[in-house]
Design a protein around this motif. Structure first.
Motif, short mmCIF file in Angstrom:
data_model
loop_
_atom_site.label_atom_id
_atom_site.label_comp_id
_atom_site.label_asym_id
_atom_site.label_seq_id
_atom_site.Cartn_x
_atom_site.Cartn_y
_atom_site.Cartn_z
N PRO A 1 9.45 19.87 4.04
CA PRO A 1 8.25 19.20 3.50
C PRO A 1 7.09 20.19 3.35
O PRO A 1 6.82 20.97 4.26
CB PRO A 1 7.92 18.14 4.55
CG PRO A 1 9.06 18.12 5.51
CD PRO A 1 9.78 19.41 5.40
N TRP A 2 6.42 20.13 2.21
CA TRP A 2 5.33 21.06 1.93
C TRP A 2 4.20 20.90 2.94
O TRP A 2 3.57 21.89 3.34
CB TRP A 2 4.83 20.87 0.50
CG TRP A 2 3.62 21.70 0.20
CD1 TRP A 2 2.40 21.25 -0.20
CD2 TRP A 2 3.51 23.13 0.30
NE1 TRP A 2 1.53 22.30 -0.37
CE2 TRP A 2 2.18 23.47 -0.07
CE3 TRP A 2 4.38 24.15 0.66
CZ2 TRP A 2 1.70 24.78 -0.07
CZ3 TRP A 2 3.92 25.46 0.66
CH2 TRP A 2 2.61 25.77 0.30
N SER A 3 3.92 19.66 3.35
CA SER A 3 2.81 19.46 4.29
C SER A 3 3.03 20.30 5.55
O SER A 3 2.09 20.87 6.10
CB SER A 3 2.67 17.98 4.64
OG SER A 3 3.88 17.51 5.20
N GLU A 4 4.28 20.43 6.00
CA GLU A 4 4.59 21.21 7.20
C GLU A 4 4.53 22.71 6.92
O GLU A 4 4.02 23.49 7.72
CB GLU A 4 5.99 20.86 7.70
CG GLU A 4 6.20 19.41 8.05
CD GLU A 4 5.41 18.98 9.28
OE1 GLU A 4 5.13 19.85 10.13
OE2 GLU A 4 5.08 17.79 9.38
N VAL A 5 5.07 23.12 5.76
CA VAL A 5 5.11 24.54 5.44
C VAL A 5 3.69 25.06 5.22
O VAL A 5 3.32 26.14 5.69
CB VAL A 5 6.00 24.78 4.19
CG1 VAL A 5 6.00 26.26 3.79
CG2 VAL A 5 7.42 24.30 4.45
N ARG A 6 2.87 24.26 4.55
CA ARG A 6 1.48 24.64 4.29
C ARG A 6 0.73 24.84 5.62
O ARG A 6 0.02 25.83 5.81
CB ARG A 6 0.82 23.54 3.46
CG ARG A 6 -0.55 23.87 2.96
CD ARG A 6 -1.10 22.67 2.16
NE ARG A 6 -2.29 23.03 1.43
CZ ARG A 6 -3.49 23.13 1.99
NH1 ARG A 6 -3.65 22.88 3.27
NH2 ARG A 6 -4.54 23.48 1.24
N GLN A 7 0.95 23.89 6.52
CA GLN A 7 0.29 23.98 7.82
C GLN A 7 0.76 25.22 8.58
O GLN A 7 -0.03 25.89 9.24
CB GLN A 7 0.67 22.73 8.62
CG GLN A 7 -0.42 22.22 9.53
CD GLN A 7 0.07 20.99 10.28
OE1 GLN A 7 0.78 20.14 9.71
NE2 GLN A 7 -0.28 20.89 11.53
N ALA A 8 2.05 25.53 8.47
CA ALA A 8 2.59 26.70 9.17
C ALA A 8 2.01 27.99 8.59
O ALA A 8 1.74 28.96 9.32
CB ALA A 8 4.11 26.70 9.07
N LEU A 9 1.80 28.04 7.27
CA LEU A 9 1.20 29.23 6.65
C LEU A 9 -0.24 29.40 7.13
O LEU A 9 -0.66 30.51 7.50
CB LEU A 9 1.22 29.10 5.12
CG LEU A 9 2.59 29.30 4.45
CD1 LEU A 9 2.56 28.80 3.01
CD2 LEU A 9 3.02 30.76 4.49
#
Ligand code: 1HN
Length: 345
Positions: free
Chosen positions: A219-227
Protein backbone atom coordinates in the motif's frame (compact mmCIF):
# COMPACT_ATOMS: atom_id res chain seq x y z
CA UNK A 1 41.10 -3.18 -33.12
CA UNK A 2 41.74 -5.42 -36.10
CA UNK A 3 39.61 -4.72 -39.12
CA UNK A 4 37.66 -7.88 -39.85
CA UNK A 5 36.72 -9.32 -43.22
CA UNK A 6 33.32 -8.45 -44.72
CA UNK A 7 30.75 -10.79 -46.18
CA UNK A 8 31.24 -9.17 -49.60
CA UNK A 9 34.92 -10.19 -49.48
CA UNK A 10 33.88 -13.81 -49.91
CA UNK A 11 33.16 -15.27 -53.36
CA UNK A 12 29.47 -15.47 -54.27
CA UNK A 13 29.53 -19.25 -54.79
CA UNK A 14 31.11 -19.77 -51.36
CA UNK A 15 28.43 -17.62 -49.66
CA UNK A 16 25.71 -19.56 -51.47
CA UNK A 17 27.29 -22.87 -50.43
CA UNK A 18 27.34 -21.71 -46.78
CA UNK A 19 23.71 -20.54 -46.82
CA UNK A 20 22.58 -23.85 -48.34
CA UNK A 21 24.07 -25.61 -45.32
CA UNK A 22 22.64 -23.04 -42.83
CA UNK A 23 26.13 -21.83 -42.06
CA UNK A 24 27.21 -18.25 -41.40
CA UNK A 25 30.74 -16.83 -41.08
CA UNK A 26 31.18 -15.15 -37.69
CA UNK A 27 33.77 -12.48 -38.45
CA UNK A 28 31.60 -10.12 -40.56
CA UNK A 29 29.13 -9.89 -37.63
CA UNK A 30 31.47 -10.20 -34.67
CA UNK A 31 31.75 -6.46 -33.95
CA UNK A 32 27.97 -6.05 -34.10
CA UNK A 33 27.31 -8.67 -31.42
CA UNK A 34 30.37 -7.76 -29.34
CA UNK A 35 30.89 -4.01 -29.65
CA UNK A 36 33.82 -2.54 -27.73
CA UNK A 37 33.22 -1.54 -24.07
CA UNK A 38 29.50 -0.82 -24.30
CA UNK A 39 26.56 -2.76 -25.76
CA UNK A 40 24.65 -1.50 -28.79
CA UNK A 41 21.54 -0.08 -27.11
CA UNK A 42 18.19 0.07 -28.84
CA UNK A 43 16.41 1.53 -25.81
CA UNK A 44 15.95 5.27 -26.28
CA UNK A 45 15.13 7.75 -23.56
CA UNK A 46 11.35 8.26 -23.98
CA UNK A 47 8.67 9.96 -21.91
CA UNK A 48 4.92 9.43 -21.96
CA UNK A 49 2.95 12.25 -20.37
CA UNK A 50 -0.18 11.21 -18.56
CA UNK A 51 -2.03 14.29 -19.80
CA UNK A 52 -1.66 13.19 -23.44
CA UNK A 53 -2.12 9.47 -22.84
CA UNK A 54 -5.20 9.68 -20.57
CA UNK A 55 -7.73 11.08 -23.09
CA UNK A 56 -6.72 8.43 -25.64
CA UNK A 57 -7.14 5.70 -23.03
CA UNK A 58 -10.55 7.04 -21.96
CA UNK A 59 -11.60 7.21 -25.59
CA UNK A 60 -10.90 3.55 -26.13
CA UNK A 61 -13.24 2.99 -23.19
CA UNK A 62 -15.98 4.04 -25.62
CA UNK A 63 -14.46 2.51 -28.76
CA UNK A 64 -13.65 -0.96 -27.46
CA UNK A 65 -15.89 -2.90 -25.08
CA UNK A 66 -13.93 -4.81 -22.45
CA UNK A 67 -15.23 -8.11 -23.86
CA UNK A 68 -13.45 -7.29 -27.13
CA UNK A 69 -10.18 -6.38 -25.44
CA UNK A 70 -9.89 -8.71 -22.41
CA UNK A 71 -7.42 -6.12 -21.09
CA UNK A 72 -7.99 -2.54 -22.31
CA UNK A 73 -4.44 -1.28 -22.51
CA UNK A 74 -2.41 1.27 -24.44
CA UNK A 75 1.12 -0.11 -24.62
CA UNK A 76 3.95 2.36 -24.08
CA UNK A 77 6.36 1.26 -26.78
CA UNK A 78 9.91 2.46 -27.29
CA UNK A 79 10.45 3.40 -30.96
CA UNK A 80 14.09 2.35 -30.60
CA UNK A 81 12.83 -1.26 -30.46
CA UNK A 82 10.07 -0.72 -33.06
CA UNK A 83 6.56 0.09 -31.81
CA UNK A 84 5.18 -3.30 -32.83
CA UNK A 85 7.59 -5.05 -30.44
CA UNK A 86 5.77 -3.50 -27.46
CA UNK A 87 8.99 -3.01 -25.51
CA UNK A 88 9.74 -0.02 -23.29
CA UNK A 89 13.23 -1.46 -22.78
CA UNK A 90 14.78 -4.75 -23.89
CA UNK A 91 13.16 -6.57 -20.95
CA UNK A 92 10.36 -4.29 -19.72
CA UNK A 93 6.82 -3.99 -21.05
CA UNK A 94 4.78 -0.95 -19.94
CA UNK A 95 1.11 -0.31 -20.54
CA UNK A 96 -1.62 1.90 -19.14
CA UNK A 97 -4.81 -0.07 -18.44
CA UNK A 98 -8.36 1.24 -18.11
CA UNK A 99 -11.21 -0.43 -16.24
CA UNK A 100 -14.61 1.26 -16.20
CA UNK A 101 -17.17 0.95 -13.38
CA UNK A 102 -18.90 -2.43 -13.46
CA UNK A 103 -16.40 -3.97 -15.88
CA UNK A 104 -14.63 -7.25 -15.32
CA UNK A 105 -11.36 -8.39 -16.89
CA UNK A 106 -11.58 -12.20 -16.74
CA UNK A 107 -9.24 -14.58 -14.93
CA UNK A 108 -6.15 -15.91 -16.56
CA UNK A 109 -2.62 -16.88 -15.62
CA UNK A 110 0.55 -16.59 -17.64
CA UNK A 111 4.27 -17.12 -17.48
CA UNK A 112 5.40 -13.45 -17.57
CA UNK A 113 5.41 -11.69 -14.19
CA UNK A 114 3.26 -8.57 -13.85
CA UNK A 115 3.21 -5.69 -11.41
CA UNK A 116 0.69 -2.87 -11.30
CA UNK A 117 1.20 0.68 -10.08
CA UNK A 118 -2.21 2.26 -9.52
CA UNK A 119 -2.58 5.71 -11.06
CA UNK A 120 -6.12 6.95 -10.52
CA UNK A 121 -9.61 6.07 -9.33
CA UNK A 122 -10.84 3.81 -6.60
CA UNK A 123 -13.25 0.96 -6.08
CA UNK A 124 -11.38 -1.44 -8.35
CA UNK A 125 -9.63 -4.58 -7.20
CA UNK A 126 -7.51 -7.31 -8.63
CA UNK A 127 -7.83 -10.84 -7.31
CA UNK A 128 -4.53 -12.73 -7.33
CA UNK A 129 -4.77 -16.43 -6.49
CA UNK A 130 -7.88 -15.83 -4.41
CA UNK A 131 -6.51 -12.78 -2.61
CA UNK A 132 -8.56 -9.64 -3.20
CA UNK A 133 -6.25 -6.63 -3.52
CA UNK A 134 -7.93 -3.24 -3.60
CA UNK A 135 -6.36 -0.72 -5.95
CA UNK A 136 -5.57 2.73 -4.57
CA UNK A 137 -3.34 5.37 -6.06
CA UNK A 138 0.37 4.55 -5.64
CA UNK A 139 -0.18 0.93 -4.53
CA UNK A 140 2.08 -1.70 -6.06
CA UNK A 141 0.35 -5.03 -6.67
CA UNK A 142 2.25 -8.10 -7.82
CA UNK A 143 0.99 -10.82 -10.11
CA UNK A 144 3.85 -13.31 -10.10
CA UNK A 145 4.28 -15.89 -12.84
CA UNK A 146 1.62 -18.60 -12.91
CA UNK A 147 -0.81 -16.91 -10.51
CA UNK A 148 -4.47 -16.52 -11.46
CA UNK A 149 -5.56 -12.92 -11.74
CA UNK A 150 -8.63 -10.94 -12.75
CA UNK A 151 -9.75 -7.34 -12.27
CA UNK A 152 -13.13 -6.00 -11.14
CA UNK A 153 -14.52 -2.55 -10.43
CA UNK A 154 -17.35 -1.65 -8.07
CA UNK A 155 -16.60 2.09 -7.92
CA UNK A 156 -18.12 4.91 -9.93
CA UNK A 157 -15.17 6.45 -11.81
CA UNK A 158 -12.68 5.02 -14.31
CA UNK A 159 -9.68 3.29 -12.77
CA UNK A 160 -6.30 3.46 -14.50
CA UNK A 161 -3.07 1.70 -13.67
CA UNK A 162 0.40 1.16 -15.08
CA UNK A 163 1.24 -2.47 -15.92
CA UNK A 164 4.91 -3.45 -15.75
CA UNK A 165 5.78 -6.89 -17.08
CA UNK A 166 8.90 -8.84 -17.99
CA UNK A 167 7.03 -9.96 -21.12
CA UNK A 168 9.73 -8.98 -23.68
CA UNK A 169 12.25 -11.20 -21.96
CA UNK A 170 9.92 -14.15 -21.35
CA UNK A 171 8.68 -13.88 -24.95
CA UNK A 172 12.27 -13.78 -26.25
CA UNK A 173 12.95 -16.92 -24.22
CA UNK A 174 10.03 -18.60 -26.08
CA UNK A 175 8.40 -19.17 -22.72
CA UNK A 176 5.42 -16.81 -22.88
CA UNK A 177 1.89 -18.27 -22.81
CA UNK A 178 -1.47 -17.84 -21.09
CA UNK A 179 -4.12 -20.14 -19.62
CA UNK A 180 -7.68 -18.86 -19.35
CA UNK A 181 -9.72 -19.65 -16.27
CA UNK A 182 -12.99 -19.30 -14.38
CA UNK A 183 -13.84 -16.45 -12.05
CA UNK A 184 -11.92 -17.01 -8.83
CA UNK A 185 -13.48 -17.51 -5.45
CA UNK A 186 -12.06 -14.80 -3.21
CA UNK A 187 -10.69 -16.43 -0.09
CA UNK A 188 -8.98 -13.47 1.58
CA UNK A 189 -8.49 -9.76 1.55
CA UNK A 190 -4.94 -8.70 0.72
CA UNK A 191 -2.65 -10.27 3.31
CA UNK A 192 -0.24 -7.34 3.39
CA UNK A 193 -1.51 -6.57 6.90
CA UNK A 194 0.60 -9.51 8.04
CA UNK A 195 3.80 -7.83 6.83
CA UNK A 196 3.25 -4.17 7.58
CA UNK A 197 6.08 -3.73 10.08
CA UNK A 198 9.65 -4.06 8.86
CA UNK A 199 11.78 -6.47 10.88
CA UNK A 200 8.93 -8.70 12.08
CA UNK A 201 7.26 -11.39 10.02
CA UNK A 202 4.68 -14.05 10.86
CA UNK A 203 6.46 -16.75 12.87
CA UNK A 204 5.72 -19.95 10.90
CA UNK A 205 8.03 -18.70 8.15
CA UNK A 206 10.35 -21.67 7.89
CA UNK A 207 7.70 -23.90 6.39
CA UNK A 208 7.25 -21.59 3.41
CA UNK A 209 8.69 -22.57 0.06
CA UNK A 210 11.17 -20.30 -1.68
CA UNK A 211 8.66 -19.77 -4.50
CA UNK A 212 6.13 -18.31 -2.08
CA UNK A 213 5.14 -14.69 -2.66
CA UNK A 214 3.98 -13.67 0.80
CA UNK A 215 3.10 -10.08 -0.04
CA UNK A 216 1.12 -9.12 -3.14
CA UNK A 217 -0.03 -5.59 -2.32
CA UNK A 218 2.31 -2.86 -1.10
CA UNK A 219 0.00 0.00 0.00
CA UNK A 220 1.29 3.43 -0.97
CA UNK A 221 0.20 4.99 2.33
CA UNK A 222 2.67 2.67 4.11
CA UNK A 223 5.50 3.05 1.60
CA UNK A 224 5.15 6.85 1.62
CA UNK A 225 5.31 6.90 5.39
CA UNK A 226 8.38 4.64 5.37
CA UNK A 227 10.16 6.97 2.90
CA UNK A 228 9.41 10.01 5.07
CA UNK A 229 10.60 8.06 8.11
CA UNK A 230 13.85 7.07 6.38
CA UNK A 231 14.51 10.67 5.30
CA UNK A 232 13.98 11.81 8.90
CA UNK A 233 15.99 9.02 10.52
CA UNK A 234 18.98 9.16 8.15
CA UNK A 235 19.22 12.71 6.79
CA UNK A 236 22.76 12.03 5.51
CA UNK A 237 21.68 9.06 3.34
CA UNK A 238 22.59 9.35 -0.39
CA UNK A 239 19.22 8.32 -1.74
CA UNK A 240 15.91 8.01 0.08
CA UNK A 241 14.92 4.84 -1.73
CA UNK A 242 13.09 1.72 -0.61
CA UNK A 243 13.15 -1.57 -2.49
CA UNK A 244 10.00 -3.66 -2.76
CA UNK A 245 11.14 -7.01 -1.39
CA UNK A 246 9.86 -10.33 -0.24
CA UNK A 247 9.42 -9.53 3.48
CA UNK A 248 10.27 -13.10 4.48
CA UNK A 249 13.80 -13.17 3.08
CA UNK A 250 14.61 -9.67 1.80
CA UNK A 251 14.98 -10.87 -1.82
CA UNK A 252 13.77 -8.74 -4.72
CA UNK A 253 9.99 -9.19 -4.84
CA UNK A 254 10.20 -10.60 -8.38
CA UNK A 255 12.94 -12.63 -10.08
CA UNK A 256 13.43 -10.60 -13.25
CA UNK A 257 12.35 -6.99 -12.64
CA UNK A 258 13.18 -4.92 -9.56
CA UNK A 259 10.93 -2.24 -8.10
CA UNK A 260 11.61 0.60 -5.71
CA UNK A 261 10.10 3.83 -4.45
CA UNK A 262 12.30 6.92 -4.37
CA UNK A 263 11.74 10.16 -2.52
CA UNK A 264 13.54 13.29 -3.67
CA UNK A 265 13.74 15.72 -0.79
CA UNK A 266 12.70 19.33 -1.51
CA UNK A 267 15.20 20.78 -4.01
CA UNK A 268 17.25 17.55 -4.05
CA UNK A 269 19.45 16.69 -7.02
CA UNK A 270 20.41 13.03 -7.13
CA UNK A 271 23.04 11.77 -9.57
CA UNK A 272 22.77 8.03 -10.24
CA UNK A 273 25.93 6.38 -11.58
CA UNK A 274 25.84 4.59 -14.94
CA UNK A 275 24.38 1.14 -14.41
CA UNK A 276 24.04 -1.69 -16.90
CA UNK A 277 20.28 -1.95 -16.35
CA UNK A 278 17.76 0.25 -18.13
CA UNK A 279 15.28 1.99 -15.85
CA UNK A 280 11.70 3.21 -15.78
CA UNK A 281 10.63 6.22 -13.69
CA UNK A 282 6.98 6.92 -12.92
CA UNK A 283 5.89 9.99 -10.96
CA UNK A 284 3.64 9.21 -8.02
CA UNK A 285 3.60 12.64 -6.39
CA UNK A 286 5.25 16.02 -7.05
CA UNK A 287 7.46 16.75 -10.05
CA UNK A 288 11.00 15.85 -11.07
CA UNK A 289 13.42 16.42 -13.94
CA UNK A 290 15.08 13.29 -15.30
CA UNK A 291 18.29 13.88 -17.28
CA UNK A 292 20.05 11.21 -19.31
CA UNK A 293 22.54 11.79 -22.13
CA UNK A 294 21.01 14.58 -24.28
CA UNK A 295 17.46 14.15 -22.97
CA UNK A 296 15.75 15.97 -20.14
CA UNK A 297 12.20 15.07 -19.14
CA UNK A 298 9.99 16.90 -16.71
CA UNK A 299 7.86 14.32 -14.93
CA UNK A 300 4.72 15.46 -13.13
CA UNK A 301 1.39 13.88 -12.28
CA UNK A 302 1.53 10.29 -13.46
CA UNK A 303 4.13 10.77 -16.20
CA UNK A 304 6.44 7.90 -17.05
CA UNK A 305 9.82 7.68 -18.78
CA UNK A 306 12.40 5.06 -19.56
CA UNK A 307 16.16 5.46 -19.84
CA UNK A 308 18.76 3.12 -21.31
CA UNK A 309 21.46 1.51 -19.21
CA UNK A 310 25.19 2.41 -19.23
CA UNK A 311 24.51 6.14 -18.77
CA UNK A 312 24.43 8.26 -15.61
CA UNK A 313 20.97 9.59 -14.72
CA UNK A 314 20.23 12.87 -12.96
CA UNK A 315 17.04 13.30 -10.92
CA UNK A 316 16.02 16.71 -9.62
CA UNK A 317 13.05 17.63 -7.49
CA UNK A 318 11.67 20.77 -9.13
CA UNK A 319 10.04 21.93 -5.89
CA UNK A 320 12.00 23.62 -3.10
CA UNK A 321 9.16 23.04 -0.65
CA UNK A 322 7.69 19.57 -1.18
CA UNK A 323 9.11 16.08 -1.59
CA UNK A 324 8.71 14.30 -4.94
CA UNK A 325 7.94 10.57 -5.08
CA UNK A 326 8.89 8.25 -7.93
CA UNK A 327 8.27 4.60 -8.67
CA UNK A 328 11.32 2.94 -10.25
CA UNK A 329 11.49 -0.31 -12.22
CA UNK A 330 14.61 -1.93 -13.66
CA UNK A 331 15.93 -5.32 -14.72
CA UNK A 332 18.79 -5.42 -12.21
CA UNK A 333 17.56 -8.69 -10.59
CA UNK A 334 17.75 -10.41 -13.99
CA UNK A 335 21.15 -8.92 -14.86
CA UNK A 336 22.54 -9.91 -11.44
CA UNK A 337 21.43 -13.50 -11.98
CA UNK A 338 23.19 -13.47 -15.35
CA UNK A 339 26.32 -12.00 -13.75
CA UNK A 340 26.35 -9.03 -16.15
CA UNK A 341 25.14 -6.28 -13.79
CA UNK A 342 27.61 -3.40 -13.45
CA UNK A 343 27.80 0.00 -11.84
CA UNK A 344 30.33 2.29 -13.54
CA UNK A 345 31.56 5.26 -11.58
C1 1HN B 1 -1.97 -9.03 -18.60
O1 1HN B 1 -2.32 -10.24 -18.18
C2 1HN B 1 -2.53 -7.91 -17.99
O2 1HN B 1 -3.76 -9.15 -16.42
C3 1HN B 1 -2.14 -6.66 -18.41
O3 1HN B 1 -4.09 -7.04 -16.51
C4 1HN B 1 -1.24 -6.49 -19.43
C5 1HN B 1 0.21 -7.46 -21.11
C6 1HN B 1 0.74 -8.52 -21.72
C7 1HN B 1 0.41 -9.79 -21.32
C8 1HN B 1 -0.47 -9.99 -20.29
C9 1HN B 1 -3.53 -8.06 -16.90
C10 1HN B 1 -0.69 -7.60 -20.05
C11 1HN B 1 -1.04 -8.89 -19.65
Amino acid sequence: MLELGRLEDLPEDYRTALAEQNLVPLWPSLRAVLPPRKPALRTRPIRWTYASLRPLLLRTGQLTPIERAERRVLVMANPGHGLEKMQATSTIYLGMQLLLPGEWAPAHKHTPNAARMIVEGNGAYTTVNGEKCSMERGDLILTPTGQWHEHGHSGSQPVIWLDVLDLPLVYYAEASYVIEGQAQRTDSEATEQAYLRGGVVPAPRFIRSAAHHPMLRYPWSEVRQALLGLARAQPEIDAVQLAYVNPENGDDCQKILGFSALMLRPGEHLQLPARSSAMVFHQIEGAADVTVEDSRFRLAGADTCCVPGYAPVGLRNTSADNPAFLFVADDAPFQKKLGVYEVRS
